[in-house]
Enzyme design. Structure first.
Site, mmCIF file in Angstrom:
data_model
loop_
_atom_site.group_PDB
_atom_site.id
_atom_site.type_symbol
_atom_site.label_atom_id
_atom_site.label_comp_id
_atom_site.label_asym_id
_atom_site.label_seq_id
_atom_site.Cartn_x
_atom_site.Cartn_y
_atom_site.Cartn_z
ATOM 1 N N GLY A 84 -10.224 9.090 2.269
ATOM 2 C CA GLY A 84 -11.340 10.698 2.886
ATOM 3 C C GLY A 84 -11.933 10.489 1.655
ATOM 4 O O GLY A 84 -12.766 11.511 1.975
ATOM 5 N N LYS A 86 -2.486 -2.067 -2.606
ATOM 6 C CA LYS A 86 -3.624 -1.170 -3.010
ATOM 7 C C LYS A 86 -2.827 0.596 -3.004
ATOM 8 O O LYS A 86 -2.405 0.643 -1.966
ATOM 9 C CB LYS A 86 -3.726 -1.806 -1.014
ATOM 10 C CG LYS A 86 -4.633 -0.854 -0.252
ATOM 11 C CD LYS A 86 -5.463 -1.490 0.765
ATOM 12 C CE LYS A 86 -6.012 -0.208 1.822
ATOM 13 N NZ LYS A 86 -6.543 -0.698 2.528
ATOM 14 N N GLU A 121 0.837 -1.138 0.296
ATOM 15 C CA GLU A 121 0.214 0.454 -0.113
ATOM 16 C C GLU A 121 0.953 1.343 0.351
ATOM 17 O O GLU A 121 1.372 1.928 0.878
ATOM 18 C CB GLU A 121 -0.863 0.078 1.094
ATOM 19 C CG GLU A 121 -2.039 1.816 1.308
ATOM 20 C CD GLU A 121 -2.542 1.377 2.425
ATOM 21 O OE1 GLU A 121 -2.367 0.460 3.295
ATOM 22 O OE2 GLU A 121 -3.694 2.189 2.995
HETATM 23 P P1 13P Z 1 -9.046 3.609 3.650
HETATM 24 O O1 13P Z 1 -10.274 3.465 2.912
HETATM 25 O O2 13P Z 1 -10.390 4.255 5.287
HETATM 26 O O3 13P Z 1 -8.170 5.045 3.336
HETATM 27 O O4 13P Z 1 -8.670 2.958 4.971
HETATM 28 C C1 13P Z 1 -7.824 1.785 4.075
HETATM 29 C C2 13P Z 1 -6.943 1.917 5.009
HETATM 30 O O5 13P Z 1 -6.942 0.727 5.560
HETATM 31 C C3 13P Z 1 -5.921 2.735 4.862
HETATM 32 O O6 13P Z 1 -4.606 2.136 5.254
#
Ligand code: 13P
Length: 341
Positions: A261, A217, A175
């Protein structure tokens, strides 16, 4: 299911996506404070087991990302959470990074920590029933940010994490989040996201990570939160898909977006619009935290008499995002949404 490729594919099975419920202690405290709930071990357990115990959720949710504490907690009936999830057909996952910390020498930039001792922690998590893991890097956009060095440092950490995960049989979710904070336009987000993804995949390749046994991600390509104009859904979808096509190898089985967000309905509409542009080389799915939980959190707000209503709110959101996986979401479907609160 023990094969990395099979687990990665199962996480992006048609119509399914991931629930990110791995908020760290400070983050969950912030979310709870927004609905007047104190964050304690029992309140976190009640809230999260409420989500995981939602009837019928496995139809839409393939996996849940847990926080260390949650992986060790039990459902109200006494079964360990990873065991209960697996029995329901939902793969348990675990957040393994130790948070984004200030990058020394680079004001306003961060690097994610947690590599020291990671091999041992991953082995323990696999033993506790985790099948996949998550590591989040954050890239901030500003006047002279991000620096190339910040992107490289985060790409390197993501690649070391991913290689270690695959060694112990956990599917790494990689991510690299380009943040929405700021007044930058969509073109700037596009350019920074491309630079980030190219560095991340170069690092993953050098670290011999098997693309077929991982998921990406990423953020979507959007204007900054403080930019004066919102981009149309269609534009976000087109630009995000073009950016990913330029940077993400086709061997990666799935891309699971963060919501970052966006409002619940925006996150769903964007995913839907992208899937309508398919077919794509990879599955396009979700790994939402806020965009899956907000309505349920507000409905529950610490009142255990509201658990069933909150579960209905979560079920609805999951169903909407499942429809978006097929490009079959329409905003008119929101009329079935349970009233929040
Ligand atoms: P959000 O979808 O709230 O951005 O969270 C996803 C997430 O795991 C961020 O690390």
């Amino acid at each position: 299911m023990t094969n990395l490729h099979d687990i990665a594919r199962a996480l992006v099975a048609p119509g399914k996506g991931i629930l990110a419920a791995d908020e760290s202690f400070p983050t969950i405290a912030k979310r709870f404070a927004s609905v007047g709930v104190e964050s304690t071990e029992p309140s976190r357990r009640t809230y999260r087991t409420m989500l995981f115990g939602t009837p019928g959720i496995a139809e839409f949710i393939s996996g849940v990302i847990l926080f260390d504490e949650t992986l060790r907690q039990s459902m109200p009936d006494g079964r360990p959470i990873p065991e209960a999830l697996a029995a329901a057909g939902v793969l348990p996952g675990i957040k393994v990074d130790r948070g984004a910390k200030p990058l020394a020498g680079f004001e306003g930039e961060k690097v994610t920590e947690g590599l020291d001792g990671l091999r041992d922690r991953l082995e323990e998590y696999a033993g506790l029933g985790a099948r996949f893991a998550k590591w989040r890097a954050v890239i901030a956009i500003g006047a002279d940010r991000p620096s190339g060095f910040c992107i490289e440092a985060n790409a390197h950490a993501l690649a070391r994490y991913a290689a270690l995960c695959q060694e112990v049989g956990l599917v790494p979710i990689v991510e690299p989040e380009v943040l929405m904070d700021g007044d930058h336009d969509l073109d700037r987000c596009d350019a920074v996201t491309r630079a980030t993804l190219q560095a991340v995949f170069a690092a993953l390749f050098r670290h011999r990570v098997d693309y077929e046994g991982m998921l990406l991600k990423p953020n979507m390509v959007l204007p900054g939160k403080d930019h004066p104009k919102k981009a149309p859904v269609e534009t976000v979808a087109r630009r995000t898909v073009a950016c990913l096509r330029a940077c993400v190898p086709a061997a990666v089985p799935g891309i699971v977006f963060l919501s970052g967000g966006q409002s619940d309905e925006e996150a769903t509409a964007h995913l839907d619009a992208m899937n309508r542009l398919g077919p794509h080389p990879w599955e396009l799915s979700f790994s939402y935290g806020r965009a899956l939980q907000q309505a349920a959190l507000k409905t529950w707000a610490g009142d255990d008499g509201k658990i069933e209503a909150a579960q209905r709110a979560f079920h609805h959101r999951a169903r909407m995002n499942s429809a978006a996986r097929h490009g079959r979401y329409d905003v008119s479907m929101e009329k079935d949404a349970p009233a929040v609160g």
